[in-house]
Design a protein around this motif. Structure first.
Motif, mmCIF file in Angstrom:
data_model
loop_
_atom_site.group_PDB
_atom_site.id
_atom_site.type_symbol
_atom_site.label_atom_id
_atom_site.label_comp_id
_atom_site.label_asym_id
_atom_site.label_seq_id
_atom_site.Cartn_x
_atom_site.Cartn_y
_atom_site.Cartn_z
ATOM 1 N N ALA A 87 3.913 6.639 -6.033
ATOM 2 C CA ALA A 87 3.533 7.007 -7.395
ATOM 3 C C ALA A 87 4.579 6.513 -8.397
ATOM 4 O O ALA A 87 4.235 6.020 -9.480
ATOM 5 C CB ALA A 87 3.371 8.521 -7.506
ATOM 6 N N GLY A 88 5.849 6.622 -8.024
ATOM 7 C CA GLY A 88 6.908 6.149 -8.907
ATOM 8 C C GLY A 88 6.841 4.654 -9.136
ATOM 9 O O GLY A 88 7.040 4.174 -10.270
ATOM 10 N N ALA B 68 -1.444 -4.234 -9.745
ATOM 11 C CA ALA B 68 -0.362 -3.252 -9.830
ATOM 12 C C ALA B 68 -0.240 -2.467 -8.524
ATOM 13 O O ALA B 68 0.868 -2.154 -8.080
ATOM 14 C CB ALA B 68 -0.615 -2.292 -10.993
ATOM 15 N N VAL B 69 -1.384 -2.170 -7.889
ATOM 16 C CA VAL B 69 -1.367 -1.443 -6.616
ATOM 17 C C VAL B 69 -0.644 -2.263 -5.550
ATOM 18 O O VAL B 69 0.218 -1.751 -4.837
ATOM 19 C CB VAL B 69 -2.804 -1.106 -6.156
ATOM 20 C CG1 VAL B 69 -2.790 -0.545 -4.742
ATOM 21 C CG2 VAL B 69 -3.444 -0.108 -7.108
ATOM 22 N N LYS B 70 -0.993 -3.540 -5.452
ATOM 23 C CA LYS B 70 -0.358 -4.386 -4.434
ATOM 24 C C LYS B 70 1.130 -4.553 -4.711
ATOM 25 O O LYS B 70 1.959 -4.494 -3.778
ATOM 26 C CB LYS B 70 -1.035 -5.751 -4.381
ATOM 27 C CG LYS B 70 -0.525 -6.632 -3.245
ATOM 28 C CD LYS B 70 -1.306 -7.925 -3.139
ATOM 29 C CE LYS B 70 -0.839 -8.775 -1.953
ATOM 30 N NZ LYS B 70 -1.622 -10.030 -1.834
ATOM 31 N N ALA C 25 6.826 -3.128 -3.322
ATOM 32 C CA ALA C 25 8.101 -2.500 -3.669
ATOM 33 C C ALA C 25 8.356 -1.262 -2.810
ATOM 34 O O ALA C 25 9.490 -1.020 -2.371
ATOM 35 C CB ALA C 25 8.095 -2.118 -5.156
ATOM 36 N N PHE C 26 7.313 -0.488 -2.563
ATOM 37 C CA PHE C 26 7.441 0.702 -1.717
ATOM 38 C C PHE C 26 7.875 0.322 -0.302
ATOM 39 O O PHE C 26 8.763 0.954 0.285
ATOM 40 C CB PHE C 26 6.107 1.454 -1.672
ATOM 41 C CG PHE C 26 5.989 2.423 -0.528
ATOM 42 C CD1 PHE C 26 6.560 3.686 -0.598
ATOM 43 C CD2 PHE C 26 5.315 2.071 0.637
ATOM 44 C CE1 PHE C 26 6.463 4.583 0.465
ATOM 45 C CE2 PHE C 26 5.204 2.946 1.698
ATOM 46 C CZ PHE C 26 5.788 4.210 1.620
ATOM 47 N N ALA C 27 7.249 -0.718 0.254
ATOM 48 C CA ALA C 27 7.572 -1.145 1.614
ATOM 49 C C ALA C 27 9.017 -1.631 1.709
ATOM 50 O O ALA C 27 9.727 -1.327 2.684
ATOM 51 C CB ALA C 27 6.603 -2.233 2.059
ATOM 52 N N LEU D 29 6.194 2.631 -12.754
ATOM 53 C CA LEU D 29 7.054 1.556 -13.240
ATOM 54 C C LEU D 29 6.241 0.347 -13.682
ATOM 55 O O LEU D 29 6.718 -0.481 -14.470
ATOM 56 C CB LEU D 29 8.044 1.133 -12.146
ATOM 57 C CG LEU D 29 9.180 2.107 -11.826
ATOM 58 C CD1 LEU D 29 9.992 1.597 -10.641
ATOM 59 C CD2 LEU D 29 10.080 2.302 -13.053
ATOM 60 N N ARG D 30 5.023 0.250 -13.172
ATOM 61 C CA ARG D 30 4.137 -0.876 -13.508
ATOM 62 C C ARG D 30 3.044 -0.486 -14.492
ATOM 63 O O ARG D 30 2.019 -1.144 -14.604
ATOM 64 C CB ARG D 30 3.537 -1.443 -12.208
ATOM 65 C CG ARG D 30 4.590 -2.181 -11.394
ATOM 66 C CD ARG D 30 4.280 -2.268 -9.932
ATOM 67 N NE ARG D 30 5.356 -2.999 -9.242
ATOM 68 C CZ ARG D 30 6.532 -2.459 -8.903
ATOM 69 N NH1 ARG D 30 6.754 -1.175 -9.157
ATOM 70 N NH2 ARG D 30 7.463 -3.174 -8.312
#
Length: 299
Positions: free
Chosen positions: A154-155, A93-95, A100-102, A159-160
């Motif tokens: 964080a958002g 989930a972190v990856k 998605a953040f990038a 979502l995950r």
């Protein structure tokens, strides 16, 4: 509010440095990929494996750097960022959240590459972003940008299905900044950082003189913390009169959260307590400072 009072895990987004030469950039890419042992992913979603993948990334970024004639000699080629979560967080989930953040933050504007590290209890991802954007403007992140990045990360985690928050330290009652990495290294080496030595010496002088100098920022910090606590209590009052049992329950949680907030303590407060404790025990308050003077200033 529910996440804050429940003390949801806090995300960490930190700029760890910049690369300013092609050699430094190549060295950094070697580090984050463990010399090609770890898989890297780029802004085009290309997945780079092994030494050949590392070589391809290095050559492409090096070629771009050589063609960048507008960059100052000391201007950064890239900004190196770490995005991390506490132990126990799902690394997949972190990856996915970092990907998605990038895309949301830098997609279509900057080249970037990211690599996940799993050799630490904190699941984290190294994200390296090319400074020069496609429009010719350079990335120059400020404090406000980091706050926004934390909120976005964080958002994406939420979502995950991962509980995550990005609240400032002050909203949790903490006013002392986290220790910088370079300071921690100096301390682990058995030395005292110069800035701390000077602060301790100032505390000793003030204590011996029986007078404590005022610091405007300390008064502002205390005023801000008082306002934050007042804000929480006002929220609790509004929730207490709600017809919803869930709201009233949240009010009780907010009140408990405020009650559990740490005592307001600045760095100077901490040093004063430490000094008073040393004097109370009859010890020498600054044995290490004397040692440091003999050795010369510590950078």
């Amino acid at each position: 509010m529910q996440r804050i009072v429940a003390k949801a895990p806090e995300v960490m987004v930190k700029i760890t440095g910049k690369t300013k030469t092609v050699a430094h950039l190549k060295s950094h890419l070697e580090y984050i990929t463990r010399n090609g042992e770890l898989t890297a992913e780029t802004e085009t979603a290309a997945v780079m494996h092994g030494r050949q993948g590392l070589h391809d990334i290095q050559e492409r970024w090096a070629d771009d750097a050589e063609l960048d004639g507008s960059r100052r000699r000391d201007g950064p080629l890239s900004h190196n960022i770490i995005l991390s979560m506490p132990p126990g967080t799902d690394p997949v989930a972190v990856k996915d959240a970092v990907r998605a953040f990038a895309i949301e933050t830098f997609g279509g504007e900057h080249d970037y590459v990211f690599v996940q590290h799993l050799d630490d209890e904190h699941p984290h991802v190294h994200l390296t972003v090319r400074s020069l954007g496609y429009d010719g403007r350079r990335l120059n992140p400020r404090k406000a940008d980091l706050a926004t990045w934390r909120e976005q990360f964080a958002g994406e985690l939420r979502l995950r299905g991962v509980e995550a928050e990005a609240t400032p330290r002050r909203t949790r009652g903490k006013v002392r900044k986290a220790e910088r990495g370079v300071v921690r290294v100096i301390r682990e080496r058995g030395d005292m950082p110069r800035v701390e030595r000077l602060s301790r010496e100032e505390i000793v002088k003030e204590s011996r003189g029986g007078k404590r100098s005022t610091r405007p920022w300390e008064a502002k910090t205390r005023e801000r913390q008082a306002m934050i606590r007042k804000g929480y209590l006002q929220q609790a009052e509004e929730l207490q009169v709600s017809h919803s049992a869930a709201d009233r329950d949240l009010a009780a949680q907010v009140l408990q959260f405020v009650a559990d907030m740490p005592e307001l303590e600045t760095k100077r407060d901490y040093l004063l307590k430490e000094f008073a404790k040393a004097i109370g025990k009859g010890g020498q308050p600054l044995p290490r400072e004397d040692k440091e003077r003999k050795k010369g200033p510590v950078r």
